[in-house]
Design an enzyme around this catalytic site. Structure first.
Site, PDB file in Angstrom:
ATOM      1  CD  GLU A   3      35.293  37.581  45.935  1.00 21.45           C
ATOM      2  OE1 GLU A   3      35.921  36.574  46.318  1.00 21.45           O
ATOM      3  OE2 GLU A   3      34.908  37.736  44.754  1.00 21.45           O
ATOM      4  CG  ASP A   6      38.991  32.848  46.555  1.00 14.74           C
ATOM      5  OD1 ASP A   6      39.914  33.301  47.262  1.00 14.74           O
ATOM      6  OD2 ASP A   6      38.823  33.181  45.367  1.00 14.74           O
ATOM      7  CG  ASP A  41      42.701  37.356  45.958  1.00 21.24           C
ATOM      8  OD1 ASP A  41      43.489  38.318  45.953  1.00 21.24           O
ATOM      9  OD2 ASP A  41      41.645  37.337  45.301  1.00 21.24           O
ATOM     10  CE1 TYR A  78      43.002  40.071  41.651  1.00 20.77           C
ATOM     11  CE2 TYR A  78      42.800  37.741  42.178  1.00 20.77           C
ATOM     12  CZ  TYR A  78      42.527  39.070  42.478  1.00 20.77           C
ATOM     13  OH  TYR A  78      41.782  39.390  43.576  1.00 20.77           O
TER      14      TYR A  78
END
Length: 619
Positions: free
Chosen positions: A569, A166, A163, A322
């Protein structure tokens, strides 16, 4: 002696005429001598000598025709001369040095597009293709699903995409990312091809859809569960529970267990996955077998989403990262894509039903109205259905809701413009679609894509603009909005910082990304052994080209710190929106805009074909 003159008078015959022949001969000889004493003209000579002998013409027999030799010689000579001249000119043209006119260099949006797609190569899980072109990545997580201890029926979950920074495979935002990429290909395939990236983006989409087909029984017509996640992010278990967030490791070195999460009532996830497969089936429509497989899988997921209601994130690990707010917007979004993929009007009837639109929040308004994201697809669905109304105008019974969606889309586009106060902007000009909360860029790129796409829709419908209240605005205003936002991301901001890694000279060097931050040096770092790379103050040893980081704060500030994921990120969903916006803006000098018809390839004619005229009457 007289005779009768035929012209009316007596004719006297002279007796001298009766002279002897000798006398006449003598007189003629005297006359001839006198006549020959002066030159004769041609006429006189012809009288004396008679007709001369004509010169005989020569002919050439060519088999099928006989031509004069003179004409034949002249013709051959002219052909040879023309050939010689042409050859001489060609020789001169080829030997004289010329200045070649090179094609214009690609614009910044095209360059950025090519880089942004590379991020997906860096996020691939499983056995990588030979030409992945990311030197510091390798095969990883080859046992996903196989070593799971939860009793999952599906054993092969190798592949797909990680995703973000990570190694978790969150299927909800990943499905949204694949849908967005497919949508951009359907609309702008000519621009992808001009950029040399059409095959690349299609391979990226297929890598995602191939994986999704593994997450449920795609050959069945009916299912009762799907996989929603691989890996774990909850760190509340401490060091005793190593997982994808508590550990800082290269994906290639992961040796801890990666649990598989399944759900049996997850309408939002299933409808979004159905949208992803349905949209991809249009992208791959020329591969009929694969496209049919995708459509069947989408139909199975859609039935599951409608039959077993519920949210995928309820009580799940994904709720921390999410969380899904509802599933009604996925019903509108997914139903629209199912209609475009199949042409089945039952999907359109559902997607345009007023009650469903009301549940999805189409009439609520509110601060986040018009903000498209991995969680809220209503705005995207409204734009898609407005497209249908603009180009096909299906009429009753869909017109009422489609007209409402069209009006609301116009209002949303107005809210993006700087003349209105629906959303604040930073001093540098970045629109605050998430109202100052962290990680703003993923929302900005989606809005830039929708604005550019809608302007192209209006242009294709020969409509020069739209109304915001009493004021009329040109479609150029939407493109200008999109350009200013994407230009901000590419470096036209107070910090002169490009938030797309690898674009320009000044971009984030400490991206929050495990694989990029740990060197590929044949050393395997343990779960906590990688912390030294996470906490290092130096730039990442590997450049993750094409990653769009989370972005600046509401004051245009940015901290290039690896441990602060709110700034540094990147995510799949964010990059998918960026790719869509970049391809929509790219190639401004070319005539290519949207592909008006491909999305309707499975849609039957809106109105029945009129019957043939009756046969002529006979008595």
């Amino acid at each position: 002696m007289y005779g009768r003159d035929p012209w009316g008078g007596p004719l006297e015959i002279n007796n001298a005429d009766s002279a002897t022949d000798d006398d006449r001969s003598r007189n003629l000889n005297d006359f001839d001598k006198a006549a020959l004493s002066r030159p004769l003209d041609e006429t006189q000579q012809s009288w004396l000598l008679g007709p001369g002998e004509q010169k005989k013409k020569k002919y050439v027999d060519l088999g099928c025709i006989i031509v004069s030799r003179k004409i034949f010689v002249w013709t051959v000579g002219l052909i040879l001369a023309a050939g010689f001249i042409a050859g001489f000119v060609t020789l001169i043209v080829k030997t004289v040095p010329r200045h070649h006119k090179h094609p214009p260099p690609p614009d910044n949006y095209t360059i950025a597009l090519q880089k942004a797609l590379m991020f997906f190569n860096a996020q691939k899980s499983g056995k990588l293709p030979r030409h992945n072109n990311v030197s510091w990545r390798g095969n990883s997580c080859m046992n996903d699903g196989k070593a799971d201890k939860s009793g999952a029926v599906l054993k092969d979950l190798v592949g797909g995409y990680y995703d973000a920074g990570d190694a978790i495979k969150f299927h909800f935002p990943k499905a949204f990312a694949m849908t967005m990429l497919s949508w951009s290909v359907i609309e702008y395939s000519a621009k992808y091809e001009a950029a040399g990236e059409l095959n690349h983006v299609k391979e990226i989409i297929k890598w995602g859809t191939d994986y999704f087909l593994k997450t449920f029984n795609s050959s069945a017509d009916s299912i009762n569960q799907i996989v929603s996640q691989v890996g774990k992010g909850d760190t509340s278990g401490g060091e005793s529970d190593p997982n994808d967030h508590s550990c800082w490791m290269r994906p290639e070195d992961i040796d801890y267990d990666r649990p598989v999460t399944e759900c049996s009532s997850c309408s939002d996830l299933a409808a979004e996955m159905a949208a992803a497969l349905a949209a991809a089936s249009i992208v791959f429509k020329d591969n009929k077998a694969y496209s049919k497989k995708l459509v069947h899988g989408a139909a199975t997921l859609w039935k599951f989403a409608r039959d077993q209601r519920g949210s995928y994130s309820t009580g799940a690990d994904a709720a921390i990262f999410y969380n899904s707010s509802m599933y009604w917007d996925e019903f509108v979004w997914g139903g629209t894509w199912m209609y475009y993929a199949t042409g089945n009007q039952s999907y359109l009837y559902l997607a345009s039903h007023p009650k469903l639109a009301k549940h999805a929040g189409a009439f609520w308004g509110g601060p986040d109205y018009g903000v498209m994201s991995w969680d809220n697809k209503l705005t995207g669905a409204q734009v898609l259905l407005t497209r249908l109304r603009l180009f096909l105008s299906p009429g009753y019974p869909y017109e009422e809701t489609l007209q409402t969606f069209h009006n609301q889309t116009s209002i949303i586009m107005c809210s993006y413009l700087p003349y209105f106060s629906s959303f604040n902007r930073t001093k540098g000009g970045l629109i605050q679609l998430n109202h100052g909360r962290p990680q703003p860029l993923q929302y900005v790129v989606n809005a830039a894509f929708l604005a550019t796409l809608y302007s192209d829709y209006l242009d294709a419908a020969d409509t020069p603009g739209w109304y915001c209240g009493p004021n009329f605005y040109s479609t150029n205003e939407l493109r200008k909005f999109a350009q200013t936002q994407i230009d901000y991301i590419l470096g036209k901001n107070p910090r002169k910082m490009s938030y797309l890694v690898g674009f320009g000279n000044h971009y984030p060097k400490q991206v929050h990304h495990r694989g990029a931050s740990i060197p590929k040096n044949r050393v395997k770092y343990s779960c906590t052994g990688g912390y030294k790379w996470r906490d290092a103050k130096k730039p990442n040893p590997n450049t993750i080209v094409g990653a769009m980081v989370a972005g600046p704060d509401r004051h245009d500030g940015f901290h290039d710190v690896r441990t602060n994921y709110n700034y540094t990120e990147p995510t799949l969903a964010g990059n998918a929106g960026l790719v869509a916006a970049l391809v929509a803006l790219s190639g401004e000098t070319t005539a290519a805009k949207i592909d008006k018809n491909t999305i309707f390839s499975a849609v039957p004619p809106m109105f029945p074909t009129p019957p043939p005229p009756p046969a002529p009457w006979k008595p």
